[in-house]
Design a protein around this motif. Sequence first.
Motif, PDB file in Angstrom:
ATOM      1  N   THR A 129       0.847  -1.190   0.000  1.00  0.00           N
ATOM      2  CA  THR A 129       0.000   0.000   0.000  1.00  0.00           C
ATOM      3  C   THR A 129       0.882   1.239   0.000  1.00  0.00           C
ATOM      4  OG1 THR A 129      -0.155   0.047   2.416  1.00  0.00           O
ATOM      5  CG2 THR A 129      -1.905  -1.123   1.214  1.00  0.00           C
ATOM      6  N   GLU A 130       0.348   2.318  -0.543  1.00  0.00           N
ATOM      7  CA  GLU A 130       1.040   3.608  -0.554  1.00  0.00           C
ATOM      8  C   GLU A 130       0.474   4.468   0.569  1.00  0.00           C
ATOM      9  OE1 GLU A 130       3.586   4.500  -2.660  1.00  0.00           O
ATOM     10  OE2 GLU A 130       3.579   2.458  -3.466  1.00  0.00           O
ATOM     11  N   GLY A 131       0.235   5.746   0.295  1.00  0.00           N
ATOM     12  CA  GLY A 131      -0.183   6.700   1.307  1.00  0.00           C
ATOM     13  C   GLY A 131      -1.609   6.556   1.802  1.00  0.00           C
ATOM     14  N   THR A 132      -2.411   5.705   1.163  1.00  0.00           N
ATOM     15  CA  THR A 132      -3.783   5.537   1.623  1.00  0.00           C
ATOM     16  C   THR A 132      -4.048   4.076   1.954  1.00  0.00           C
ATOM     17  OG1 THR A 132      -4.571   5.231  -0.648  1.00  0.00           O
ATOM     18  CG2 THR A 132      -4.712   7.455   0.252  1.00  0.00           C
ATOM     19  N   GLY A 133      -4.734   3.872   3.041  1.00  0.00           N
ATOM     20  CA  GLY A 133      -5.207   2.543   3.383  1.00  0.00           C
ATOM     21  C   GLY A 133      -6.601   2.380   2.793  1.00  0.00           C
ATOM     22  N   GLY A 134      -7.295   1.398   3.243  1.00  0.00           N
ATOM     23  CA  GLY A 134      -8.653   1.156   2.766  1.00  0.00           C
ATOM     24  C   GLY A 134      -8.955  -0.320   2.798  1.00  0.00           C
ATOM     25  N   LEU A 135      -9.873  -0.742   1.952  1.00  0.00           N
ATOM     26  CA  LEU A 135     -10.284  -2.145   1.931  1.00  0.00           C
ATOM     27  C   LEU A 135      -9.705  -2.885   0.733  1.00  0.00           C
ATOM     28  CD1 LEU A 135     -14.104  -2.049   2.799  1.00  0.00           C
ATOM     29  CD2 LEU A 135     -12.215  -2.734   4.274  1.00  0.00           C
ATOM     30  N   LEU A 136      -9.288  -4.112   0.985  1.00  0.00           N
ATOM     31  CA  LEU A 136      -9.045  -5.092  -0.066  1.00  0.00           C
ATOM     32  C   LEU A 136     -10.333  -5.899  -0.121  1.00  0.00           C
ATOM     33  CD1 LEU A 136      -7.257  -6.753  -2.018  1.00  0.00           C
ATOM     34  CD2 LEU A 136      -6.583  -8.120  -0.020  1.00  0.00           C
ATOM     35  N   GLN A 137     -11.044  -5.839  -1.249  1.00  0.00           N
ATOM     36  CA  GLN A 137     -12.344  -6.497  -1.336  1.00  0.00           C
ATOM     37  C   GLN A 137     -12.447  -7.290  -2.626  1.00  0.00           C
ATOM     38  OE1 GLN A 137     -15.680  -3.910  -0.640  1.00  0.00           O
ATOM     39  NE2 GLN A 137     -17.063  -5.622  -0.357  1.00  0.00           N
ATOM     40  N   ALA A 138     -12.826  -8.555  -2.489  1.00  0.00           N
ATOM     41  CA  ALA A 138     -13.035  -9.398  -3.667  1.00  0.00           C
ATOM     42  C   ALA A 138     -14.192  -8.847  -4.482  1.00  0.00           C
ATOM     43  CB  ALA A 138     -13.336 -10.834  -3.239  1.00  0.00           C
ATOM     44  N   GLN A 139     -14.043  -8.899  -5.811  1.00  0.00           N
ATOM     45  CA  GLN A 139     -15.152  -8.540  -6.699  1.00  0.00           C
ATOM     46  C   GLN A 139     -15.188  -9.556  -7.830  1.00  0.00           C
ATOM     47  OE1 GLN A 139     -14.535  -4.478  -7.867  1.00  0.00           O
ATOM     48  NE2 GLN A 139     -13.060  -4.995  -9.432  1.00  0.00           N
ATOM     49  N   TRP A 140     -16.418  -9.923  -8.233  1.00  0.00           N
ATOM     50  CA  TRP A 140     -16.531 -11.010  -9.198  1.00  0.00           C
ATOM     51  C   TRP A 140     -17.868 -10.958  -9.923  1.00  0.00           C
ATOM     52  CZ3 TRP A 140     -20.205 -14.840  -7.925  1.00  0.00           C
ATOM     53  CH2 TRP A 140     -20.699 -14.780  -6.618  1.00  0.00           C
ATOM     54  N   ALA A 141     -17.937 -11.769 -10.978  1.00  0.00           N
ATOM     55  CA  ALA A 141     -19.140 -11.854 -11.822  1.00  0.00           C
ATOM     56  C   ALA A 141     -19.050 -13.119 -12.659  1.00  0.00           C
ATOM     57  CB  ALA A 141     -19.240 -10.635 -12.733  1.00  0.00           C
ATOM     58  N   GLN A 142     -20.111 -13.389 -13.391  1.00  0.00           N
ATOM     59  CA  GLN A 142     -20.025 -14.410 -14.432  1.00  0.00           C
ATOM     60  C   GLN A 142     -19.164 -13.824 -15.545  1.00  0.00           C
ATOM     61  OE1 GLN A 142     -24.196 -15.012 -15.446  1.00  0.00           O
ATOM     62  NE2 GLN A 142     -24.250 -16.876 -14.219  1.00  0.00           N
ATOM     63  N   ASN A 143     -18.360 -14.639 -16.173  1.00  0.00           N
ATOM     64  CA  ASN A 143     -17.588 -14.132 -17.300  1.00  0.00           C
ATOM     65  C   ASN A 143     -18.458 -14.041 -18.548  1.00  0.00           C
ATOM     66  OD1 ASN A 143     -14.878 -13.176 -17.856  1.00  0.00           O
ATOM     67  ND2 ASN A 143     -14.868 -14.775 -19.420  1.00  0.00           N
TER      68      ASN A 143
END
Length: 165
Positions: A129-143
């Motif tokens: 990470t750089e100067g900002t933190g936040g959330l690591l969040q999975a994102q997905w869909a049907q291909n």
Amino acid sequence: MPLRAGDRFTAHGFNLGQPQYAWKTVAESVTSSDVDQLDDELFLPLEPFSVYLVTTCLSVSGPTAAKLRFGYAVPAGVQGRRTNFGPAHTATTTTDRFRVSMHAWPTAVSYGTVTGTPVSIIEEGVLFTEGTGGLLQAQWAQNFVDATAVTIEARSFLMTRQVIG
């Protein structure tokens, strides 16, 4: 993390290296949609100016025609790469082609799904990470849009381990 003579014992120092987990307590499905959605349970906080080891283990079911597209929403400035292991996009059986590749964290990766049989997907890598933190969040869909659901099963998980903070 081992303590040595002269070390200061702090909450931050104690937590450094301790794994954080996000577990799927219920299965989550997507039907007839190739629009990436944020996962309801697979997300963890990231601190700024830190290095993390990240592991994601998924059990996925769905029709062979739909496939799974999987990636991550990340804070601005995130660097690093992840290695992807799972059924190849072209797989039609559980003994078919296997995918091993490497991608940046926000890059969506396509995996094969096999009608009637859950498949396993593992992703591992280092995230900076750089100067900002936040959330690591999975994102997905049907291909590929399909009327039969693609499902990430319960007991799938996301784990982070902060190694520098």
